[in-house]
Every structure is written in C-alpha cells, then in structure tokens.
Write a protein that holds these residues in place. Structure first.
Motif, PDB file in Angstrom:
ATOM      1  N   ALA A 173       5.922 112.357  75.899  1.00 59.80           N
ATOM      2  CA  ALA A 173       5.676 110.985  76.514  1.00 59.80           C
ATOM      3  C   ALA A 173       6.429 110.056  75.711  1.00 59.80           C
ATOM      4  O   ALA A 173       6.763 110.288  74.687  1.00 59.80           O
ATOM      5  N   THR A 174       6.786 108.835  76.360  1.00 62.31           N
ATOM      6  CA  THR A 174       7.413 107.809  75.493  1.00 62.31           C
ATOM      7  C   THR A 174       6.274 106.609  75.471  1.00 62.31           C
ATOM      8  O   THR A 174       5.552 106.395  76.368  1.00 62.31           O
ATOM      9  N   CYS A 175       6.622 106.075  74.182  1.00 63.55           N
ATOM     10  CA  CYS A 175       5.890 104.525  73.935  1.00 63.55           C
ATOM     11  C   CYS A 175       7.124 103.533  73.691  1.00 63.55           C
ATOM     12  O   CYS A 175       7.879 103.917  72.701  1.00 63.55           O
ATOM     13  N   ALA A 176       7.260 102.759  74.695  1.00 63.56           N
ATOM     14  CA  ALA A 176       8.514 102.019  74.594  1.00 63.56           C
ATOM     15  C   ALA A 176       8.066 100.532  74.017  1.00 63.56           C
ATOM     16  O   ALA A 176       7.084  99.938  74.417  1.00 63.56           O
ATOM     17  N   VAL A 177       8.764 100.220  73.206  1.00 62.58           N
ATOM     18  CA  VAL A 177       8.614  98.560  72.704  1.00 62.58           C
ATOM     19  C   VAL A 177       9.815  97.705  73.070  1.00 62.58           C
ATOM     20  O   VAL A 177      10.962  97.924  72.809  1.00 62.58           O
ATOM     21  N   VAL A 178       9.302  96.765  74.101  1.00 64.46           N
ATOM     22  CA  VAL A 178      10.322  95.788  74.672  1.00 64.46           C
ATOM     23  C   VAL A 178      10.812  95.023  73.376  1.00 64.46           C
ATOM     24  O   VAL A 178      10.165  94.119  72.774  1.00 64.46           O
ATOM     25  N   VAL A 226       9.029 107.221  70.362  1.00 63.27           N
ATOM     26  CA  VAL A 226       9.024 105.729  70.441  1.00 63.27           C
ATOM     27  C   VAL A 226      10.564 105.249  70.715  1.00 63.27           C
ATOM     28  O   VAL A 226      11.529 105.820  70.365  1.00 63.27           O
ATOM     29  N   ALA A 227      10.607 104.500  71.558  1.00 68.00           N
ATOM     30  CA  ALA A 227      12.030 103.845  71.961  1.00 68.00           C
ATOM     31  C   ALA A 227      11.809 102.239  72.096  1.00 68.00           C
ATOM     32  O   ALA A 227      10.917 101.533  72.443  1.00 68.00           O
ATOM     33  N   ALA A 228      13.060 101.711  71.714  1.00 72.04           N
ATOM     34  CA  ALA A 228      13.184 100.358  71.729  1.00 72.04           C
ATOM     35  C   ALA A 228      14.036 100.111  73.227  1.00 72.04           C
ATOM     36  O   ALA A 228      14.787 100.883  73.508  1.00 72.04           O
ATOM     37  N   VAL A 229      13.430  99.142  74.023  1.00 74.18           N
ATOM     38  CA  VAL A 229      14.026  98.963  75.244  1.00 74.18           C
ATOM     39  C   VAL A 229      14.121  97.353  75.633  1.00 74.18           C
ATOM     40  O   VAL A 229      13.679  96.509  75.030  1.00 74.18           O
ATOM     41  N   GLY A 230      14.742  96.958  76.602  1.00 71.66           N
ATOM     42  CA  GLY A 230      15.013  95.677  77.212  1.00 71.66           C
ATOM     43  C   GLY A 230      13.945  95.518  78.536  1.00 71.66           C
ATOM     44  O   GLY A 230      13.883  96.409  79.180  1.00 71.66           O
ATOM     45  N   GLY A 231      13.618  94.494  78.659  1.00 71.96           N
ATOM     46  CA  GLY A 231      12.516  94.345  79.749  1.00 71.96           C
ATOM     47  C   GLY A 231      13.439  93.580  80.935  1.00 71.96           C
ATOM     48  O   GLY A 231      14.063  92.656  80.707  1.00 71.96           O
ATOM     49  N   ILE A 232      13.189  94.153  81.883  1.00 73.39           N
ATOM     50  CA  ILE A 232      13.610  93.759  83.077  1.00 73.39           C
ATOM     51  C   ILE A 232      12.758  92.805  84.131  1.00 73.39           C
ATOM     52  O   ILE A 232      13.139  91.728  84.498  1.00 73.39           O
ATOM     53  N   ARG A 233      11.677  93.362  84.375  1.00 73.73           N
ATOM     54  CA  ARG A 233      10.704  92.617  85.345  1.00 73.73           C
ATOM     55  C   ARG A 233       9.962  91.574  84.219  1.00 73.73           C
ATOM     56  O   ARG A 233       9.702  91.441  83.024  1.00 73.73           O
ATOM     57  N   GLU A 234       9.582  90.450  84.893  1.00 73.21           N
ATOM     58  CA  GLU A 234       9.047  89.322  84.346  1.00 73.21           C
ATOM     59  C   GLU A 234       7.590  89.556  83.599  1.00 73.21           C
ATOM     60  O   GLU A 234       7.342  89.256  82.486  1.00 73.21           O
ATOM     61  N   ASP A 235       7.005  90.797  83.841  1.00 80.08           N
ATOM     62  CA  ASP A 235       5.741  91.266  83.228  1.00 80.08           C
ATOM     63  C   ASP A 235       6.289  92.254  82.065  1.00 80.08           C
ATOM     64  O   ASP A 235       5.335  92.762  81.617  1.00 80.08           O
ATOM     65  N   MET A 236       7.377  92.422  81.690  1.00 78.81           N
ATOM     66  CA  MET A 236       7.959  93.235  80.706  1.00 78.81           C
ATOM     67  C   MET A 236       8.678  92.248  79.798  1.00 78.81           C
ATOM     68  O   MET A 236       9.571  92.575  79.306  1.00 78.81           O
TER      69      MET A 236
END
Length: 249
Positions: free
Chosen positions: A202-207, A84-94
């Motif tokens: 595998a990764t589950c990313a939370v924006v 599980v990972a916290a991430v930043g959204g780059i694209r508009e659909d993220m």
C-alpha cells in the motif's frame, strides 16, 4: 514473523529512526535493484528499507527497476510493504502537505517492464487488480495515522504518469475528468508487480505541490522541497506507530 519493508520515494532516501544492522547488495533475475537493501530495527521490530530512486536520488521514475526491487524484497522474506511517494494534488481537498492513503490507481505509464509474466510461461497469467492496494496494509497505515494524530485522507485515486517531466495543465484536467485525485510517477508498475509477487502493498502519499494548472505560476523544486520536508516528518511519525502494528503479538 511478518517482515515489513519501506520503499522510500523522493524526500525519503533514509530513515533517521532506523537502527541499521546491515546493508545488503542483492542481484536478481531482473537486474540490479535501486541500491543496497538496508536492514534494521524500528521500535524493536525488523524492517527493510529501500530507496526507490537510489541512495543519491539519481534514478528517474521511468528507469526504476521495479521488478528487481520487489524481487529482492520478496527474497528477503518481506510480506508487507509501505511505499512512500511524493505526489501532486489535483483536487481542492488534496493541498500541499496533505497525507493521503490512496485506494485506487490509474496507469498512464508506457514502455516500462510492467509484469513478471512475459516469457517461459506454461500458461497465460492474469492477476485480479480490482483493488490495487492491499486492504490489510491500508488499514494498518490508516490506524497508524489515527494514532499519530496526523491529518490525512483515507482514500483517493492516484494517477501514475511516465515522467520525468511534469504534466501539462491540460493533462491534469484530463486526469481530473478521469477521476484522479493525485498525480505521481512511481505508483505503477510498482503496485501491480507487488500484486504479482503476492506482497501486501500500500502507498502513503505526501502531496508535495499543486498539480500543473492548479496554482498560479510554474511548479518549482523549492516549493516541492519545502512541503516534502514537513511531510516526511509526518511520515516518520506514522512509521513509528505503524511498525508495531505490522508485527502482531
């Protein structure tokens, strides 16, 4: 029986639904893991949990001992890993709050212990990393997302940066040109070391926020914490459905 491990990132230092049976301190050839390995049961199935940044969230991304963490999980007989990972959204659909199951990764990190194959070798070893995440595990996570009724995206490229600072707007622009959809700090070398250990990872990313330059004003921890709080509730629902899938009858 295949054993499932969950590596928790920022926002997930424990799992409320995990019935803890024991905590185990392990020592590895690569040094100390991030903390004790927590054994327990979820939905009646055996699960191992490890907080990537330590139980008190004190280990920054570039100081995580990825090799020790994964060695310890392998030693316990783990075969499948959900990271599980916290991430930043780059694209508009993220946008913030989105759950993403990435299928590709670009590594921008440096100076990290990134391989098992560097000394006392009988031959030079190269691993295939064309598909950086285990397709079997990705399929199980996607199935769990569908079963839980959670809105998610089943693909995307994760850009792994060095940290612990956040990126500049220009760096994010470059990452977007490179094809990145998400930005995080822990995706590598965790994914490649898992492959070297032959673990299904595998990764589950939370924006948790818009990446730098993708919204007005600076990125704040208040914003990140707000989106992580709701995002981790959805992760808990995914885990509830995922665990039985990882233990076929």
């Amino acid at each position: 029986m295949e054993k499932l491990a969950i590596i928790g990132g920022t926002g997930l230092t424990s799992i409320n639904t995990l019935e803890i049976t024991q905590r185990e301190v392990m020592h590895t050839p690569y040094g100390e893991p991030s903390g004790p390995l927590t054994h327990g049961k979820m939905c009646g199935r055996e699960v191992v949990f490890l907080a990537r940044h330590g139980t008190g969230h004190t280990i920054p991304p570039h100081m995580v001992n990825y090799r020790a963490n994964l060695w310890a999980l392998k030693e316990l007989g783990v075969e499948k890993i959900l990271a599980v990972a916290a991430v930043g959204g780059i694209r508009e659909d993220m946008p913030p709050g989105k759950i993403v199951i990435p299928d590709q990764i670009i590594d921008y990190t440096y100076g990290r212990d990134h391989t098992l194959f560097e000394s006392d070798l009988t031959h030079v070893t190269h691993i295939d990393f064309t598909e950086p995440y285990c397709n079997e595990m990705r399929g199980l996570i996607i199935e769990a997302c569908q079963s839980s009724g959670i809105d998610f995206t089943d693909n995307g490229t994760y850009g792994a940066t060095q940290g612990p600072r956040l990126e500049t707007a220009a760096e994010i622009d470059k990452m977007e040109r490179d094809g990145c959809h998400l930005v995080g700090m822990t995706g590598m070398p965790e994914a490649s070391i898992a492959r070297e250990f032959e673990l299904c990872y595998a990764t589950c990313a939370v924006v948790a926020n818009w990446a730098a330059g993708r919204s007005e004003g600076p990125i704040t921890m208040e914003e990140i914490d707000r989106h992580l709080s709701s995002g981790m509730e959805r992760v808990a629902a995914i885990l509830h459905h995922l665990t039985p899938y990882c233990y076929p009858t």
